[in-house]
Scaffold this active site. Structure first.
Site, mmCIF file in Angstrom:
data_model
loop_
_atom_site.group_PDB
_atom_site.id
_atom_site.type_symbol
_atom_site.label_atom_id
_atom_site.label_comp_id
_atom_site.label_asym_id
_atom_site.label_seq_id
_atom_site.Cartn_x
_atom_site.Cartn_y
_atom_site.Cartn_z
ATOM 1 N N LYS A 1 6.664 19.160 -4.114
ATOM 2 C CA LYS A 1 7.015 19.555 -2.744
ATOM 3 C C LYS A 1 8.262 20.438 -2.747
ATOM 4 C CE LYS A 1 5.201 15.138 -1.170
ATOM 5 N NZ LYS A 1 5.577 13.761 -0.857
ATOM 6 N N GLY B 1 0.807 -1.231 0.000
ATOM 7 C CA GLY B 1 0.000 0.000 0.000
ATOM 8 C C GLY B 1 0.833 1.271 0.000
#
Ligand SMILES: NC(=O)c1ccc[n+]([C@@H]2O[C@H](COP(=O)([O-])OP(=O)(O)OC[C@H]3O[C@@H](n4cnc5c(N)ncnc54)[C@H](OP(=O)(O)O)[C@@H]3O)[C@@H](O)[C@H]2O)c1
Length: 443
Positions: A216, A198
């Site tokens: 970012k 995940g």
């Protein structure tokens, strides 16, 4: 009223609407419920969720949303008289997230967002609307998830001139690189493991190609250097080209491979050009970034008075991201906010783009070549012709006898010379696949 004095009458609750109840939105609901009393004491007033919106009202989200009003139309959150703050947790640079953000700020309401793509692409426009309407725009969760790095740089380090900010800005890539390091896995196997755990999406493009880290980095650069956000000026090379041998050779050289986003600004007297690049790098094993494991993120900022600051923590996940979002909401509840990028939009500089090819450094170069006479001479000639000086040269057979791995460490020189050497070698019939090169960070 003094901030120390107890209010004569309790302040009214801050009323919050949540848009997007996925991983992050669900985390925010849980956190606001679990820490309700503590948060109210710290914020000086209660923080209440009054309304929610997402795509599918009937989806089972594993939390009881019955206490909250549901709106199918997200614009109803903005229009509602009982909403002070809209929290955008939908995602995507444009589309419904951007529309909601513009409408929220345009209506003079506070906006909190976790959306790095939207801030990287539209942060200046949104900050301008926030200024015009004198309303907060907060985005702590957009950079490095749970690490409070925006607050630390914007407030804690605000007295410093910062010349360089860099770090591990994508947990998926760091997880993959750590898997390759620990298990000797190929990139494909490590990616499959990250997907199974995940940590990576079914379509991992944004993460493994460096795009998420670039978003970012552009936000950090604007904050650190007081420059206008310019996502178009950020270049990104991801980690797809890495093979297990790169990780092994890096280790043999006393380094680890990390995907590093690096922004550096020249001094004003040298023109103030700004370099912003995301790429895999060799990080010396004694630098703290080499020890950032798994899906963690880390950011280093170098201030002229404070020195090197190092921040590490979870860059994603429901809990850490909710922690950052709710901290922004608490600031708003305390009326603590200021310009989104630490100064008004008009005060931000438009920095010229630095010449990346002129950057001086050592490089790691890896080639896979056919095992035949004359190939090594061909490589040495290409390097010489491009002006690259070789410090060390290692040749090893590959596991599957598909060729020979050549790992080269260069002396210091301009990045442009490495590109030129690789252009020559990529055209050679004896070089198999695409050569890889990584800067060796001098940190
Ligand atoms: N996941 C992380 O760890 C993390 C960390 C830092 C920042 N972020 C950022 O946080 C944001 C949300 O991420 P996430 O992981 O929570 O995503 P997610 O789990 O996919 O959730 C997205 C939510 O947005 C809703 N949504 C999507 N499209 C919509 C539309 N057109 N109209 C209305 N609602 C829509 C979805 O509704 P349904 O549920 O009804 O489908 C869902 O509730 C993104 O900007 C992401 O970059 C995420």
């Amino acid at each position: 009223m003094s901030p120390y004095s107890a209010p004569t009458a309790p302040r009214p609750p801050l009323r919050v609407a949540l848009a997007g109840i996925g991983v992050v939105g669900g985390g925010v609901v849980r956190l606001l419920e679990a820490n309700r009393d503590l948060i109210a004491r710290r914020a000086g007033r209660a923080i209440e969720i009054v309304a929610l919106s997402a795509r599918d009202r009937h989806k089972d989200r594993g939390i009881d949303l019955a206490p909250y009003r549901w709106e199918d139309d997200m614009d109803a959150l903005v229009a509602a008289d009982d909403v002070d703050v809209v929290v955008e947790m939908i995602g995507g640079a444009d589309g419904p997230a951007l529309t909601l953000a513009r409408h929220t700020l345009g209506a003079g309401k506070a906006l909190v967002t976790a959306n790095k793509a939207m801030i990287a692409h539209h942060g200046l426009d949104l900050a301008r609307i926030a200024e015009e309407k004198d309303t907060p725009l907060k985005y702590e969760a957009a950079v490095a998830g749970g690490i409070p790095v925006i607050k630390a740089i914007r407030e804690g380090a605000s007295a410093n001139e910062i010349a360089r900010v860099y770090g591990i800005l994508n947990g998926t890539c760091n997880y993959i690189l750590t898997q390759m390091e620990r298990n000797g896995a190929s990139f494909a196997d490590a990616l499959a493991a990250a997907q199974a755990e995940g940590y990576a999406e079914a379509d991992p493009t944004f993460d493994v190609d460096g795009i998420d880290a670039a978003h970012k980095l552009s936000i950090l650069a604007a904050l650190c250097f007081g420059t206008r956000l310019d996502i178009g000026a950020v270049t990104a090379d991801g980690i797809r080209g890495l093979i297990a041998a790169d990780i092994r050779e890096a280790e043999a050289l006393g380094h680890r491979v990390r995907l590093i986003g690096m922004a550096e600004r020249d001094s004003a007297k040298n023109g103030g050009a700004l370099y912003q690049h995301v790429q895999p790098c060799l990080v010396p094993a004694d630098h703290p970034l080499a020890y950032v494991p798994g899906a963690l993120n880390a950011v280093v900022a170098e201030g002229n008075f404070v020195g090197r600051l190092f921040f590490e923590g979870a860059g994603a996940g429901a809990g850490p991201t909710a922690s950052a979002i709710v901290a922004d909401i608490i600031d708003i509840a305390r009326d603590e906010y200021g310009p989104a990028f630490a100064m008004p939009v008009d005060a931000l500089d438009a920095a010229p783009v630095a010449d990346a090819g002129a950057r001086i450094g050592k490089h790691y170069v890896r080639l896979i070549v056919e095992d035949r006479i004359g190939v090594l001479a061909e490589i040495a000639t290409a390097m010489r012709d491009a002006g690259v000086s070789i410090e060390s040269f290692i040749q090893r057979g590959t596991d599957d006898d598909d060729g020979v791995v050549i790992a080269i460490v260069t002396h210091e020189g301009p990045a442009r010379a490495i590109d030129a050497a690789l252009d020559i070698l990529a055209a050679s019939d004896h070089v198999v696949g695409t050569p890889m090169h990584m800067p060796i960070l001098a940190l």
